[in-house]
Write an enzyme that holds these catalytic residues in place. Structure first.
Site, PDB file in Angstrom:
ATOM      1  N   GLU A 183       0.799  -1.218   0.000  1.00 39.48           N
ATOM      2  CA  GLU A 183       0.000   0.000   0.000  1.00 39.48           C
ATOM      3  C   GLU A 183       0.837   1.276   0.000  1.00 39.48           C
ATOM      4  O   GLU A 183       0.407   2.313  -0.471  1.00 39.48           O
ATOM      5  CB  GLU A 183      -0.924  -0.033   1.220  1.00 39.48           C
ATOM      6  CG  GLU A 183      -2.075   0.925   1.121  1.00 39.48           C
ATOM      7  CD  GLU A 183      -3.203   0.589   2.092  1.00 39.48           C
ATOM      8  OE1 GLU A 183      -3.505  -0.606   2.291  1.00 39.48           O
ATOM      9  OE2 GLU A 183      -3.775   1.531   2.650  1.00 39.48           O
ATOM     10  N   ASP A 241      -2.857  -3.151   3.377  1.00 35.48           N
ATOM     11  CA  ASP A 241      -3.407  -3.250   4.733  1.00 35.48           C
ATOM     12  C   ASP A 241      -4.606  -4.203   4.730  1.00 35.48           C
ATOM     13  O   ASP A 241      -5.392  -4.218   3.789  1.00 35.48           O
ATOM     14  CB  ASP A 241      -3.870  -1.872   5.234  1.00 35.48           C
ATOM     15  CG  ASP A 241      -2.692  -0.968   5.558  1.00 35.48           C
ATOM     16  OD1 ASP A 241      -1.552  -1.484   5.587  1.00 35.48           O
ATOM     17  OD2 ASP A 241      -2.919   0.243   5.773  1.00 35.48           O
ATOM     18  N   TYR A 289      -1.579  -3.340  13.770  1.00 36.16           N
ATOM     19  CA  TYR A 289      -2.402  -2.496  12.914  1.00 36.16           C
ATOM     20  C   TYR A 289      -3.392  -1.655  13.743  1.00 36.16           C
ATOM     21  O   TYR A 289      -4.176  -2.203  14.516  1.00 36.16           O
ATOM     22  CB  TYR A 289      -3.177  -3.392  11.930  1.00 36.16           C
ATOM     23  CG  TYR A 289      -3.878  -2.614  10.861  1.00 36.16           C
ATOM     24  CD1 TYR A 289      -3.158  -1.864   9.956  1.00 36.16           C
ATOM     25  CD2 TYR A 289      -5.256  -2.626  10.780  1.00 36.16           C
ATOM     26  CE1 TYR A 289      -3.802  -1.137   8.984  1.00 36.16           C
ATOM     27  CE2 TYR A 289      -5.912  -1.893   9.803  1.00 36.16           C
ATOM     28  CZ  TYR A 289      -5.173  -1.149   8.912  1.00 36.16           C
ATOM     29  OH  TYR A 289      -5.817  -0.420   7.954  1.00 36.16           O
TER      30      TYR A 289
END
Ligand SMILES: [Zn+2]
Lengths: 73, 703
Positions: B5, B106, B315
């Protein structure tokens, strides 16, 4: 259609827009609480005191100033 | 090919997967990709920059309704996105020799969509044959595990992402255009007034609060303050009624208490056991960071995102307050034990049973936010360090013992009146020792008094106070409300909160509604209240969840959204004049408040406003694009009186009309008055008047 005499918003057939009308209603009903809290509190003295408080809402202050300017002239 | 990403993620993933842990960075101008080797696999690791593609309308024209859209490279929609072009080109070129594609963006809805679109539109590859790596942190161990257990693409999640983009696009562009064009129709100005699917309800929360604040009338109340004396020691005592509603009562109570003897009635103690706070999810992290550091939620998210990219934390865009049983807690604590600041705490926890406290909220993809135990490889910036410390300490506190507190209270009587004093004693700090600076409780001892003893009331007085109006939102409280109302997602909420301000709908740090915000709110509330209601947007979030679970189809949801939108737009068209007028009215009040005078006639997107020359202090009209060097339009202004913009344009030169009120005099003119062909006569007359006036009044500056 009329314009609110304080802010110029459209106010239908009324003198005041819905905001300033609500502000006036609140001001009147709070007078009852104030009258019980402070003995012999005249309306004129009441609005003067409310106007000086920082917490008082903007539309309420605008209504008060309008009332006071009418009384003054 | 592994599609990531962001550049930092690409670098980390390449390093984790390369057998020798040293991938080769291949630079192509300003961008790069990585080559690495893992067993028999040769890997090419490329990166996106978030979304490389955006939705664009299919039919032409800046109007509404516009219902059909297609994905195009971002630079075709956003002219500033020039950095996207070489990235798409590079991915496209490298894709020709690839026999397997792996998406490693992600692990969330947006990430899945970014990967899918890149795969389909840049790589031109078949999504059915591609693979997906799923991971919750960027540590070597997690990434290697994700690589070896990679599966197919998660199509329902991608579909859900699609739906959100499409619906947001539909509502955003159509409603914004409807508002903007109604203004143009009524007043001829082009001023973009935007709203959106989640922004509407957010604006309405702020507006409702503002309404209550504006209508608030404080009422008086009184509090009693008492100081008691016990064997020469003074203590503060509280009266049992916190507030008295009349001055008379307050007076009477003071009279009845002053100088009297009071008796200690009873001493009470209540022991309270408090468990650690649950693990952080994004919103509780954002709330704590705002509370302790004053960081707004979007800033905390950005910091957490960069800590994640450095593999220091898991995350951050998670809803979960749970740590999964598979998590290597011992490994994390051992890692933290290697850091000076946490070594002691980690060691003492490692001696225990390593069972963390869990919260209630869950997340389908990620655990709660936790440190990975990896050591920072570079010096963290002061704000990064703060957020990191908060996350580590919260994690450590989960393994702490309960805290034990004693609430103490002494009840005291004097005739018919009751008084009391309170104390707090912390018997055992427990987990709060690990949470350290982020736990605050003031210990307060009770005065040394016994039941039946006498306290002399040496000082009694009252204080006149007033009730407080409702508080304005701050970024954290507004974010919390959005979460509670299930509006937006953990990934989008903080930018929605920011956008209310950046669009001029609020001013100041404390979400004070601007006149513009009020005008937009008023208009929508009057004509299309559904747009402001959280109901519609909440319904969509539910439908998106259903798509993710495979119980609803994207096409159906879009179809319903379009039908609903069309009916709003039709209603809007029918009332366009009234809507335009309400907005124009509001904009005029807004421009008056901010000394703005409407759109600039010279450039597209500038706003004219009253500015003062720093040298002479004189005021004039300038364009908001002046600072960026994009527009130098100016007009002179009279130096006295208040200036407000009017609805119409000058009949001679088509510039904005203004009203000037100075003392008892008021007149109208246009901002171009000094050059306006229709006003040269007036100007001459003014000049004459002024030269006469100058004789008896020096320093006159009226122009
Ligand atoms: Zn009004």
């Amino acid at each position: 259609m009329r314009d609110c005499k304080i802010c110029g918003r459209k106010s239908g057939d009324e003198e005041l827009c819905e905001y300033h009308q609500s502000a006036l209603t609140n001001l009147k009903s709070a007078y009852e609480i104030w009258s019980e809290a402070e003995e012999h509190l005249a309306w004129e003295e009441y609005i003067k005191q409310v106007n000086e408080l920082e917490e008082t809402g903007r539309w309420v202050k605008e209504i008060i100033e309008n009332i006071m300017s009418q009384n003054g002239s | 090919m592994i599609i990531t990403e962001k550049p930092t993620a690409a670098k980390r993933i390449a390093a984790a997967l390369d057998a020798a842990k040293s991938p080769e960075e291949i630079k192509k101008g300003k961008i790069a990709y990585y080559e690495c080797r893992r067993g028999d696999d040769e890997l090419v690791v490329v990166y996106a920059l978030g979304h490389l593609f955006e939705l664009q309308q299919v039919e032409k024209g800046w109007t509404y309704p516009r219902l059909e859209s297609k994905w195009v490279p971002k630079y075709e929609v956003d002219k500033k996105a020039t950095n996207i072009k070489p990235i798409i080109n590079l991915i496209q070129k490298l894709s020709k020799d690839i026999d397997e594609f792996i998406i490693a963006t992600d692990y969330d809805i947006e990430g899945s969509l970014i990967g899918y679109l890149t795969l389909k539109l840049a790589c031109k590859a078949d999504p059915m044959k591609a693979h997906r790596m799923l991971f919750s942190s960027l540590t070597d161990a997690d990434l290697e595990q994700a690589y070896s257990s990679k599966g197919g693409l998660d199509f329902p999640v991608i579909e859900a992402g699609h739906v959100r983009h499409e619906v947001d696009w539909l509502y955003g562009i159509n409603m914004t255009r409807a508002l903007t064009l109604s203004i143009k129709k009524v007043a001829g100005w082009f001023k973009v007034v935007s709203t959106g699917r989640v922004q509407g309800p957010t604006l309405s929360f702020v507006a409702e609060r503002e309404r209550l604040i504006n209508l608030f009338v404080p009422t008086p109340f009184w509090t009693i303050h008492t100081i008691g004396n016990h064997k020469g020691n003074e203590m503060d005592l509280e009266y049992f009624k916190k507030q008295l509603s009349s001055r008379q009562d307050a007076n009477r109570i003071v009279d009845e208490l002053i100088g009297q003897d009071a008796t200690v009635d009873s001493l009470n103690q209540r022991t309270v056991t408090q468990q650690p706070h649950p693990p952080f999810n994004l919103s509780s992290l954002q709330a704590e960071a705002y509370k302790h550091f004053g960081f707004k939620p979007s800033r905390t998210l950005a910091i957490a995102q960069s800590l994640y990219l450095d593999a220091l934390i898991s995350y951050p865009r998670t809803n979960s307050e749970m740590l999964p049983p598979t998590l290597d807690i011992k490994g994390i604590l051992t890692g933290l034990g290697g850091m000076k600041d946490y070594a002691q705490m980690a060691k003492s926890i490692l001696r225990g049973n390593l069972v963390p406290v869990q919260g209630k909220k869950t997340d389908p993809a990620h655990p709660s936010i936790h440190p990975t135990g990896e050591k920072p490889t570079k010096q963290l910036s002061p704000s990064d360090k703060k957020v990191y410390d908060l996350i580590v300490r919260r994690f450590l506190s989960l393994f702490g013992e309960p805290m034990i507190k004693n609430h103490l209270r002494a009840d005291i009587t004097c005739g018919i009146h009751k008084l009391y004093t309170r104390g707090l004693q912390i018997v055992k700090r427990g987990w709060s020792e690990f949470y350290g600076p982020y736990f605050k409780a003031e210990e307060k001892t009770l005065p040394n008094i016994k039941q039946g003893e006498t306290i002399q009331l040496v000082s009694v007085d009252f204080e006149n106070k007033y009730t407080q109006g409702p508080p304005r939102f701050n970024p954290a409280s507004l974010l919390k409300l959005l979460e509670k109302e299930n509006l937006g997602t953990k990934a989008t909420r903080s930018s929605i909160v920011d956008s209310v301000k950046s669009r001029g709908y609020t001013q100041g740090d404390k979400f004070e509604l601007s006149t513009l915000g009020f005008a937009v709110f008023e208009t929508l509330a009057q004509y299309i209240p559904d747009i402001l209601s959280p109901r519609m947007t909440r319904q969509l979030e539910i439908e998106m969840d259903n798509i993710q679970e495979g119980t609803e189809k994207r096409e159906n949801v879009i179809k319903v959204a379009k039908t609903r939108l069309l009916s709003y737009l039709e209603e809007f068209k029918n009332k366009e004049d009234q809507i335009g007028e309400t907005l124009v009215n509001g904009l005029q009040r807004y421009w008056k408040d901010t000394e703005e005078l409407g759109p600039c006639p010279k450039c597209d997107d500038g706003i004219l406003r009253v500015v003062r020359s720093p040298k002479s202090g004189k005021r004039f009209v300038g364009c908001s694009n002046y600072k960026e060097g994009k527009c130098d339009q100016t007009f002179p202004l009279p130096q006295r009186g208040t200036i407000s913009p009017m609805e119409g344009m000058c009949p001679y030169c088509d510039h904005r009309m203004i009203k000037v009120v100075s003392g008892r005099r008021s007149w109208t003119t246009c901002i171009n008055w000094s050059r306006c062909p229709g006003r040269q006569e007036d100007l001459k007359a003014l000049d004459e008047r002024r030269s006469k006036k100058k004789v008896d009044e020096t320093g006159g500056q009226e122009s």
